[in-house]
Scaffold this motif. Sequence first.
Motif, short mmCIF file in Angstrom:
data_model
loop_
_atom_site.label_atom_id
_atom_site.label_comp_id
_atom_site.label_asym_id
_atom_site.label_seq_id
_atom_site.Cartn_x
_atom_site.Cartn_y
_atom_site.Cartn_z
N GLN A 46 -58.58 -16.23 -2.29
CA GLN A 46 -58.31 -15.76 -0.38
C GLN A 46 -57.89 -16.63 0.18
OE1 GLN A 46 -56.55 -11.57 0.97
NE2 GLN A 46 -57.25 -12.98 2.89
N ASN A 48 -58.27 -17.96 3.77
CA ASN A 48 -57.33 -17.14 5.84
C ASN A 48 -57.25 -18.45 6.46
OD1 ASN A 48 -57.26 -14.21 4.59
ND2 ASN A 48 -59.99 -13.92 4.82
N ARG A 59 -63.99 -12.62 17.36
CA ARG A 59 -63.44 -11.94 16.35
C ARG A 59 -65.10 -11.85 15.78
NH1 ARG A 59 -57.75 -13.60 14.82
NH2 ARG A 59 -56.98 -14.70 16.09
N HIS A 62 -67.05 -8.48 11.51
CA HIS A 62 -67.04 -7.24 10.16
C HIS A 62 -67.37 -7.58 9.25
CE1 HIS A 62 -62.83 -8.72 13.14
NE2 HIS A 62 -63.80 -8.13 13.43
N LYS A 72 -68.01 -14.77 1.96
CA LYS A 72 -67.06 -16.31 3.35
C LYS A 72 -67.70 -17.71 3.15
CE LYS A 72 -65.53 -11.45 5.93
NZ LYS A 72 -66.06 -10.99 6.67
N HIS A 119 -70.02 -10.47 9.23
CA HIS A 119 -69.86 -12.03 10.07
C HIS A 119 -68.61 -11.92 11.62
CE1 HIS A 119 -66.25 -15.41 10.17
NE2 HIS A 119 -67.60 -16.07 9.92
N PHE A 121 -67.87 -15.19 14.58
CA PHE A 121 -67.66 -16.27 15.54
C PHE A 121 -67.49 -16.01 16.67
CE2 PHE A 121 -63.22 -17.60 15.78
CZ PHE A 121 -62.64 -16.81 14.24
N TYR A 132 -61.15 -19.98 6.12
CA TYR A 132 -62.16 -19.70 5.18
C TYR A 132 -61.58 -18.62 4.01
CZ TYR A 132 -61.45 -15.54 8.46
OH TYR A 132 -60.69 -14.15 8.37
N TYR A 138 -58.15 -8.83 1.36
CA TYR A 138 -58.32 -7.81 2.17
C TYR A 138 -57.52 -6.47 2.20
CZ TYR A 138 -56.62 -5.88 6.39
OH TYR A 138 -56.72 -5.22 7.98
N ARG A 140 -56.92 -2.87 3.98
CA ARG A 140 -57.26 -2.27 5.04
C ARG A 140 -58.33 -1.51 6.17
NH1 ARG A 140 -54.04 -3.20 9.28
NH2 ARG A 140 -52.45 -4.51 8.08
N LYS A 169 -59.93 -3.44 18.44
CA LYS A 169 -60.96 -2.67 17.54
C LYS A 169 -62.04 -3.04 17.42
CE LYS A 169 -60.99 -5.13 13.49
NZ LYS A 169 -60.40 -5.62 12.23
C1 LIG Z 1 -58.87 -10.10 8.20
C2 LIG Z 1 -57.49 -10.47 7.82
C3 LIG Z 1 -56.59 -9.41 8.67
N1 LIG Z 1 -55.11 -9.50 7.71
C4 LIG Z 1 -54.20 -8.89 9.06
C5 LIG Z 1 -54.69 -7.38 9.72
C6 LIG Z 1 -54.71 -7.81 11.01
O1 LIG Z 1 -52.71 -7.08 11.78
C7 LIG Z 1 -54.15 -8.81 11.73
C8 LIG Z 1 -55.38 -9.16 12.52
O2 LIG Z 1 -56.63 -9.08 11.52
P1 LIG Z 1 -58.12 -8.82 12.71
O3 LIG Z 1 -58.01 -8.10 13.23
O4 LIG Z 1 -58.83 -7.74 11.75
O5 LIG Z 1 -58.08 -9.87 12.35
P2 LIG Z 1 -59.46 -10.83 12.82
O6 LIG Z 1 -60.38 -10.33 13.77
O7 LIG Z 1 -59.80 -12.43 12.53
O8 LIG Z 1 -60.54 -10.54 11.87
C9 LIG Z 1 -61.71 -11.24 10.66
O9 LIG Z 1 -62.11 -11.82 11.71
C10 LIG Z 1 -63.73 -12.08 11.43
C11 LIG Z 1 -63.65 -13.74 11.57
C12 LIG Z 1 -64.28 -12.53 10.16
O10 LIG Z 1 -65.20 -13.00 9.00
C13 LIG Z 1 -62.86 -11.60 8.95
O11 LIG Z 1 -62.25 -12.24 7.76
C14 LIG Z 1 -62.11 -10.71 9.21
O12 LIG Z 1 -61.88 -9.56 9.88
O13 LIG Z 1 -54.53 -9.08 9.88
C15 LIG Z 1 -54.58 -9.78 6.53
O14 LIG Z 1 -53.48 -9.64 6.41
N2 LIG Z 1 -55.71 -9.86 6.21
C16 LIG Z 1 -57.02 -10.10 5.87
O15 LIG Z 1 -57.60 -10.92 5.65
#
Ligand SMILES: Cc1cn([C@H]2C[C@H](O)[C@@H](COP(=O)(O)OP(=O)(O)O[C@H]3O[C@H](C)C(=O)[C@H](O)[C@H]3O)O2)c(=O)[nH]c1=O
Length: 187
Positions: A46, A48, A59, A62, A72, A119, A121, A132, A138, A140, A169
């Motif tokens: 995948q 991202n 972010r 995680h 990643k 991870h 940033f 990435y 993913y 949930r 979160k």
């Molecule tokens: C990670 C991910 C999220 N989502 C959906 C879930 C939520 O509805 C929305 C935002 O998700 P989130 O707030 O978890 O996104 P980030 O805060 O950027 O999370 C990422 O942040 C740090 C940098 C990480 O290393 C991870 O890849 C990941 O946790 O995208 C998806 O549909 N697929 C995915 O692979």
Amino acid sequence: MKIETLPIEGPLLIEPTRIGDARGFFSEAFRADRFEEAAGPVRFVQDNHSASAARGTIRGLHYQKEPRAQGKLIRVTKGAILDVAVDIRVGSPTYGRHVAVELSAENWRQLWVPTGFLHGFCTLVEDVEVIYKVTDYYSRDHDAGVRWDDPDIGVAWPISAEDARLSDKDRTAPLLREIGSEFTYRG
Ligand SMILES: Cc1cn([C@H]2C[C@H](O)[C@@H](COP(=O)(O)OP(=O)(O)O[C@H]3O[C@H](C)C(=O)[C@H](O)[C@H]3O)O2)c(=O)[nH]c1=O
């Protein structure tokens, strides 16, 4: 392509070559053969792509729980981030320690974060885009995190808690010592 080890065994700093000409540049941003020479066999499933408008957007930190843990490979195509990987492999001589590297569209560097690491940033400028590859889809139900400002980890983030832009979160994630780790060091 340059690939360097870091003070913690596992993560790698990668810098693909950029070939410039009058039109701009060309870069082989990823090559499985070169990557696997350094990191061992991996299967990315995948890609991202996240965009963050404000400087000081954090972010992280995680990870995905087993059996859906993700490796990643992170790069920045617009702006700059401080990218952080925290070793949470129980038994690791560097458990709880982290590496923090600047990745940017300008330095063209990438960070490989294996499974067993948190991870996260922080954006260093406005309008950042991060792309990435991950080694599992993913999930949930397996999505998890640790507080970005966990004092036991001690990341020197370039933004104060008052000014950091976080998801709810991330703002309410637990401390590492509250959850422990399910990952085991296989040195
Ligand atoms: C990670 C991910 C999220 N989502 C959906 C879930 C939520 O509805 C929305 C935002 O998700 P989130 O707030 O978890 O996104 P980030 O805060 O950027 O999370 C990422 O942040 C740090 C940098 C990480 O290393 C991870 O890849 C990941 O946790 O995208 C998806 O549909 N697929 C995915 O692979």
